[in-house]
Design a protein around this motif. Structure first.
Motif, PDB file in Angstrom:
ATOM      1  N   MET A  18       0.836  -1.189   0.000  1.00  0.00           N
ATOM      2  CA  MET A  18       0.000   0.000   0.000  1.00  0.00           C
ATOM      3  C   MET A  18       0.876   1.247   0.000  1.00  0.00           C
ATOM      4  SD  MET A  18      -3.144  -1.084   0.012  1.00  0.00           S
ATOM      5  CE  MET A  18      -4.099   0.331   0.547  1.00  0.00           C
ATOM      6  N   THR A  19       0.328   2.360  -0.487  1.00  0.00           N
ATOM      7  CA  THR A  19       1.057   3.623  -0.498  1.00  0.00           C
ATOM      8  C   THR A  19       0.083   4.761  -0.263  1.00  0.00           C
ATOM      9  OG1 THR A  19       2.431   5.117  -1.791  1.00  0.00           O
ATOM     10  CG2 THR A  19       0.845   3.821  -3.006  1.00  0.00           C
ATOM     11  N   ASN A  20       0.558   5.803   0.410  1.00  0.00           N
ATOM     12  CA  ASN A  20      -0.255   6.988   0.631  1.00  0.00           C
ATOM     13  C   ASN A  20      -0.009   8.048  -0.424  1.00  0.00           C
ATOM     14  OD1 ASN A  20      -1.467   5.989   3.011  1.00  0.00           O
ATOM     15  ND2 ASN A  20       0.371   6.533   4.190  1.00  0.00           N
ATOM     16  N   ASP A  21       0.892   7.773  -1.376  1.00  0.00           N
ATOM     17  CA  ASP A  21       1.204   8.730  -2.434  1.00  0.00           C
ATOM     18  C   ASP A  21       0.055   8.739  -3.440  1.00  0.00           C
ATOM     19  OD1 ASP A  21       2.258  10.317  -4.364  1.00  0.00           O
ATOM     20  OD2 ASP A  21       4.048   9.125  -4.715  1.00  0.00           O
ATOM     21  N   PRO A  22      -0.619   9.882  -3.627  1.00  0.00           N
ATOM     22  CA  PRO A  22      -1.783   9.906  -4.528  1.00  0.00           C
ATOM     23  C   PRO A  22      -1.431   9.914  -6.001  1.00  0.00           C
ATOM     24  CG  PRO A  22      -1.376  12.095  -3.660  1.00  0.00           C
ATOM     25  CD  PRO A  22      -0.388  11.171  -2.975  1.00  0.00           C
ATOM     26  N   VAL A  23      -0.176  10.184  -6.346  1.00  0.00           N
ATOM     27  CA  VAL A  23       0.225  10.269  -7.750  1.00  0.00           C
ATOM     28  C   VAL A  23       0.804   8.920  -8.173  1.00  0.00           C
ATOM     29  CG1 VAL A  23       1.682  11.431  -9.429  1.00  0.00           C
ATOM     30  CG2 VAL A  23       0.708  12.729  -7.516  1.00  0.00           C
ATOM     31  N   ARG A  24       0.187   8.317  -9.181  1.00  0.00           N
ATOM     32  CA  ARG A  24       0.698   7.048  -9.694  1.00  0.00           C
ATOM     33  C   ARG A  24       1.749   7.334 -10.773  1.00  0.00           C
ATOM     34  NH1 ARG A  24      -4.122   3.327 -11.565  1.00  0.00           N
ATOM     35  NH2 ARG A  24      -4.776   5.242 -12.566  1.00  0.00           N
ATOM     36  N   ARG A  25       2.900   6.684 -10.652  1.00  0.00           N
ATOM     37  CA  ARG A  25       3.996   6.904 -11.603  1.00  0.00           C
ATOM     38  C   ARG A  25       4.460   5.556 -12.142  1.00  0.00           C
ATOM     39  NH1 ARG A  25       4.666  10.358  -7.528  1.00  0.00           N
ATOM     40  NH2 ARG A  25       5.965   8.863  -6.389  1.00  0.00           N
ATOM     41  N   LEU A  26       4.540   5.484 -13.459  1.00  0.00           N
ATOM     42  CA  LEU A  26       4.911   4.258 -14.163  1.00  0.00           C
ATOM     43  C   LEU A  26       6.136   4.539 -15.023  1.00  0.00           C
ATOM     44  CD1 LEU A  26       4.426   1.375 -15.316  1.00  0.00           C
ATOM     45  CD2 LEU A  26       2.784   2.418 -16.912  1.00  0.00           C
ATOM     46  N   LEU A  27       7.204   3.766 -14.813  1.00  0.00           N
ATOM     47  CA  LEU A  27       8.438   3.901 -15.590  1.00  0.00           C
ATOM     48  C   LEU A  27       8.612   2.672 -16.455  1.00  0.00           C
ATOM     49  CD1 LEU A  27      11.184   5.290 -16.189  1.00  0.00           C
ATOM     50  CD2 LEU A  27      12.123   4.005 -14.252  1.00  0.00           C
ATOM     51  N   LEU A  28       8.784   2.881 -17.759  1.00  0.00           N
ATOM     52  CA  LEU A  28       9.032   1.792 -18.701  1.00  0.00           C
ATOM     53  C   LEU A  28      10.411   1.993 -19.322  1.00  0.00           C
ATOM     54  CD1 LEU A  28       5.816   2.970 -19.344  1.00  0.00           C
ATOM     55  CD2 LEU A  28       5.734   0.583 -20.065  1.00  0.00           C
ATOM     56  N   LEU A  29      11.232   0.950 -19.273  1.00  0.00           N
ATOM     57  CA  LEU A  29      12.597   1.007 -19.773  1.00  0.00           C
ATOM     58  C   LEU A  29      12.692   0.186 -21.052  1.00  0.00           C
ATOM     59  CD1 LEU A  29      14.320   0.484 -16.323  1.00  0.00           C
ATOM     60  CD2 LEU A  29      14.062   2.640 -17.557  1.00  0.00           C
ATOM     61  N   HIS A  30      13.125   0.822 -22.130  1.00  0.00           N
ATOM     62  CA  HIS A  30      13.191   0.162 -23.433  1.00  0.00           C
ATOM     63  C   HIS A  30      14.537   0.416 -24.104  1.00  0.00           C
ATOM     64  CE1 HIS A  30       9.199  -1.544 -23.810  1.00  0.00           C
ATOM     65  NE2 HIS A  30       8.714  -0.457 -23.235  1.00  0.00           N
ATOM     66  N   ALA A  31      14.883  -0.447 -25.048  1.00  0.00           N
ATOM     67  CA  ALA A  31      16.209  -0.412 -25.660  1.00  0.00           C
ATOM     68  C   ALA A  31      16.302   0.552 -26.840  1.00  0.00           C
ATOM     69  CB  ALA A  31      16.613  -1.820 -26.113  1.00  0.00           C
TER      70      ALA A  31
END
Length: 300
Positions: A1-14
């Protein structure tokens, strides 16, 4: 669980186009949901095989060796196509800055000897740069490749290896900070049954000059290994548009439901994208035999 309201998604590609081929629907879906998405590309894709004659002389072996610069434009267009209408388009971001590392080419290619080739990078330097990227963004979710690099490309394998090596260093760097280290790490893969179903559906509409793949010619993972399935049907048209933007590397069939690379082997544009959860904080693993339908499951 997290209290951070901002969802952040990191995608790493070549390379440019990997982001749309493997995760274009996922990028488009989460952008539409208001997630802060960052796509980091490790190289400019300078060693790509160019489709058609218009830009062929930009290729590394075509004389100009300017393909990487042009592929920045294609990536910019692709990310814009994946972005929701009426909002600022997602912009490209390159590990270490655009042109810092160069596409190594396929295994055994002479291009791997280039001094800026990704495979020539000092591994600690590469890992530290990945660490800095993750720490600066503080994503809850990170997406990388499997240990085979999807299909064995040396750069893909380095994306995986450097990400795995970076995570413990990230945890150490973020200890005591207001935002925690990533809570979930996924590998982007192709589900075997979804691939076969897509190929079966396309068997009657193979464009001229294309062919269906031979058995097991395309990489896929057994269904039972999949932990997460993301439904991207609502944005699959954006995924197709993103693929069209990478025109030096990808051709989209008239149907809009298949594509091919320079080898003209048909591949389906899947409306569900699949992942394997490889690392998660306590309480975030799915129940045995259950598939997640959200990369942020358990985090909200």
């Amino acid at each position: 669980m997290t209290n951070d309201p901002v969802r952040r998604l990191l995608l790493l590609h070549a390379h440019p186009d990997d982001e749309t081929i493997m995760t274009g629907g996922t990028i488009a879906r989460y952008l539409a949901e208001g997630v802060d998405v960052r796509v980091v590309t490790f190289t400019l894709g300078e060693e790509g095989e160019v489709i058609g004659d218009e830009w062929a002389q930009l290729a590394a072996d075509g004389g100009a060796d300017q393909l990487g610069g042009y592929r920045i434009l294609e990536l910019t267009r692709a990310l814009a196509a994946l972005s929701p209408a009426g909002r600022p388009a997602l912009r490209p971001r390159f590990l270490g800055g655009a042109g810092h590392w160069r596409d190594s080419g396929m295994a055994g290619a002479p291009s791997a000897q280039h001094p800026r080739a990704l495979v020539q990078a000092g591994f600690d330097d590469l890992v530290d740069t990945v660490v800095a990227e993750i720490v600066s963004f503080a994503p809850q979710v990170v997406v990388t490749y499997d240990n085979a690099g999807t299909y064995g490309h040396p750069d893909h394998k380095l994306v995986h290896a450097s990400t795995v090596a970076a995570l413990p260093r990230v945890e150490a760097r973020m200890a005591g900070r207001p935002l925690p280290a990533p809570a979930k790490v996924y590998e982007s893969i192709t589900e075997r049954s979804a691939l076969h179903a897509g190929l079966s559906a396309a068997s009657g509409r193979v464009p001229g000059g294309w062919r269906l793949p031979a058995a097991d010619e395309l990489p896929s993972h057994p269904d039972e290994t999949i932990t997460t399935e993301i439904d991207v049907r609502a944005v699959v048209d954006r995924k197709a548009a993103g693929l069209r933007a990478h025109a030096t590397q990808v051709t989209v069939a008239p149907s809009g439901t298949e594509y091919a690379l320079s080898n003209n082997i048909l591949q389906p544009i899947l409306d569900r994208e699949h992942f394997v959860l490889t690392s998660a904080a306590d309480g975030l693993w799915p129940e045995p035999g259950q598939r997640e339908t959200d990369l942020f499951a358990g985090l909200d």
